[in-house]
Design an enzyme around this catalytic site. Structure first.
Site, mmCIF file in Angstrom:
data_model
loop_
_atom_site.group_PDB
_atom_site.id
_atom_site.type_symbol
_atom_site.label_atom_id
_atom_site.label_comp_id
_atom_site.label_asym_id
_atom_site.label_seq_id
_atom_site.Cartn_x
_atom_site.Cartn_y
_atom_site.Cartn_z
ATOM 1 N N LYS A 1 0.840 -1.198 0.000
ATOM 2 C CA LYS A 1 0.000 0.000 0.000
ATOM 3 C C LYS A 1 0.886 1.264 0.000
ATOM 4 O O LYS A 1 2.072 1.195 0.321
ATOM 5 C CB LYS A 1 -0.912 0.008 1.241
HETATM 6 C C1 PLP Z 1 -9.926 -2.228 -1.438
HETATM 7 C C2 PLP Z 1 -9.315 -3.101 -0.388
HETATM 8 N N1 PLP Z 1 -10.066 -3.481 0.658
HETATM 9 C C3 PLP Z 1 -9.562 -4.244 1.632
HETATM 10 C C4 PLP Z 1 -8.258 -4.679 1.608
HETATM 11 C C5 PLP Z 1 -7.779 -5.593 2.681
HETATM 12 O O1 PLP Z 1 -6.649 -5.141 3.334
HETATM 13 P P1 PLP Z 1 -5.621 -6.186 3.992
HETATM 14 O O2 PLP Z 1 -4.878 -6.839 2.887
HETATM 15 O O3 PLP Z 1 -4.755 -5.316 4.842
HETATM 16 O O4 PLP Z 1 -6.412 -7.147 4.795
HETATM 17 C C6 PLP Z 1 -7.430 -4.293 0.541
HETATM 18 C C7 PLP Z 1 -6.011 -4.661 0.455
HETATM 19 O O5 PLP Z 1 -5.541 -5.697 0.213
HETATM 20 C C8 PLP Z 1 -7.978 -3.503 -0.493
HETATM 21 O O6 PLP Z 1 -7.249 -3.139 -1.545
#
Ligand code: PLP
Length: 370
Positions: free
Chosen positions: A186
């Site tokens: 990110k």
């Molecule tokens: C739009 C979106 N929502 C939720 C997530 C979930 O985040 P994480 O991977 O930190 O669980 C991500 C990232 O992977 C994402 O891009």
């Protein structure tokens, strides 16, 4: 030379000393879960979003899940969302036994299209969960207006949009609750999983602090059933070292996006559109072409990264078959999955690698295959 999706090693060179110093601080304290560094990060992320509270959790996916838990969403409830996102946007809803209702996307921004919200007639809608896809805010004025008129909560999935804003108002400032991810790729990424919920609501913030820690406000005294989803001190240490650079890193991504636009403008592709009022942070730079698969194979051959976010719309994922959607139900999302292609964008890309991407895309359209 290859062009990778990111260059986190180069990024690390610029922050090495600061990271090491803070990590050392954590080891000196031997306090690895939450603690003062996590609290500091919560304060700083809340300030960035211009809200009162930040609640550090174990991932962006948990940030979404806990947000819906805090709102008391469960069986019998429905949550509106987009079919064009990362999986956990929707799994957060269905895991709680609630129904996901999909609203198709705006073909220009690929974000949930608020003009279609009036088609939703189900009386059990409790929340709307828009996503700021690729780093550009959804049309939050229209989404929030629709939600307020119906007394429905808004939960922002701001996982891809830290530091983005719309008409001067930051991502994380629009929803009742907003979820961020610190997944390493990110724009603000940790050294592992991490996430945060931000909110202006004191009661929800308190509830979330309990829910992320097994529903206990006081250790071993459980008022409700929560989960184990706390932010690690080591993640907070890394993220605190990176946060002061976020704005300049995002700015660099914006400059690269402008350069791509300039260099690719005459090609038969759709370039990403930054809606008026939006401050896009280009988590991804996504072009569209009906020759997407051919282009991707061409770039792969040359060692140039490109990626499809996302190849399957969520309403057509096997595991969501029970929701009852079929091909043809959400045409814009179904078209987007066939056309989108993300090109490398990261602050350390540099002129040479940028030139390689541009030359290869130009060659594909103008010389070799057209
Ligand atoms: C739009 C979106 N929502 C939720 C997530 C979930 O985040 P994480 O991977 O930190 O669980 C991500 C990232 O992977 C994402 O891009």
């Amino acid at each position: 030379m290859k062009v990778p999706p990111l260059d986190l090693k180069a990024q690390f060179e610029g922050i090495r000393e600061d990271v090491q110093q803070r990590v050392e601080e954590v080891f000196q304290s031997q306090g690895f879960i939450l603690g003062p560094l996590a609290q500091e990060l919560e304060t700083q992320i809340a300030a960035l979003c211009e809200v009162k509270h930040g609640i550090g959790v174990a991932s962006g996916s948990d940030a979404l899940l806990l947000s819906l838990m805090a709102l008391g969403i469960g069986e019998g409830d429905a949550v509106i969302t987009t079919p064009f996102s990362f999986f956990s946007t929707v799994s957060a809803i269905t895991r709680l036994g609630a129904e996901a209702i999909f609203v198709d996307i705006d073909p220009v921004t690929c974000n949930l299209n608020p003009d279609l919200l009036n088609n939703i007639t189900q009386p059990n809608v409790r929340a709307i969960l828009p996503v700021h896809l690729y780093g550009q805010l959804a049309n939050m004025e229209d989404i929030n207006r629709w939600a307020w008129e119906r007394d429905i909560d808004v939960v922002e999935d701001a996982a891809q949009a830290i530091g983005a804003s719309r008409n001067g108002r930051p991502a994380g400032n629009w929803g009742t609750l907003s979820a961020f991810s610190f997944y390493p790729t990110k724009n603000l990424g940790g050294a592992g999983d991490g996430g945060m919920i931000v909110t202006d609501d004191d009661d929800l913030a308190e509830k979330l602090r309990s829910l992320r820690d097994h529903g206990a406000r006081q250790r071993y005294y459980h008022d409700e059933v929560g989960i184990n989803s706390r932010l690690d001190a080591l993640q907070a240490a890394v993220l605190l070292s990176k946060l002061p650079h976020l704005e300049s890193w995002n700015q660099k991504r914006r400059e690269i996006a402008d350069q791509y636009r300039e260099a690719l403008q005459d090609l038969p592709i759709e370039l990403p559109v930054e809606e008026e009022g939006n401050h896009h942070i280009y988590h991804q730079f996504v072009i569209r072409t009906d020759r997407r698969d051919e282009l991707k194979a061409f770039l792969d051959e040359k060692g140039i990264f490109s990626a499809i976010f996302y190849p399957v719309p969520l309403h057509l994922q096997n595991c969501f078959e029970f929701l009852g959607y079929h091909e043809g139900d959400l045409l814009e999302a179904e078209k987007a999955v066939k056309e989108v292609l993300a090109l490398p964008i990261f602050p350390e890309l540099g002129e040479e690698r940028f030139g390689m991407v541009v030359d290869a895309v130009r060659e594909f359209f103008l010389e070799s295959r057209s």
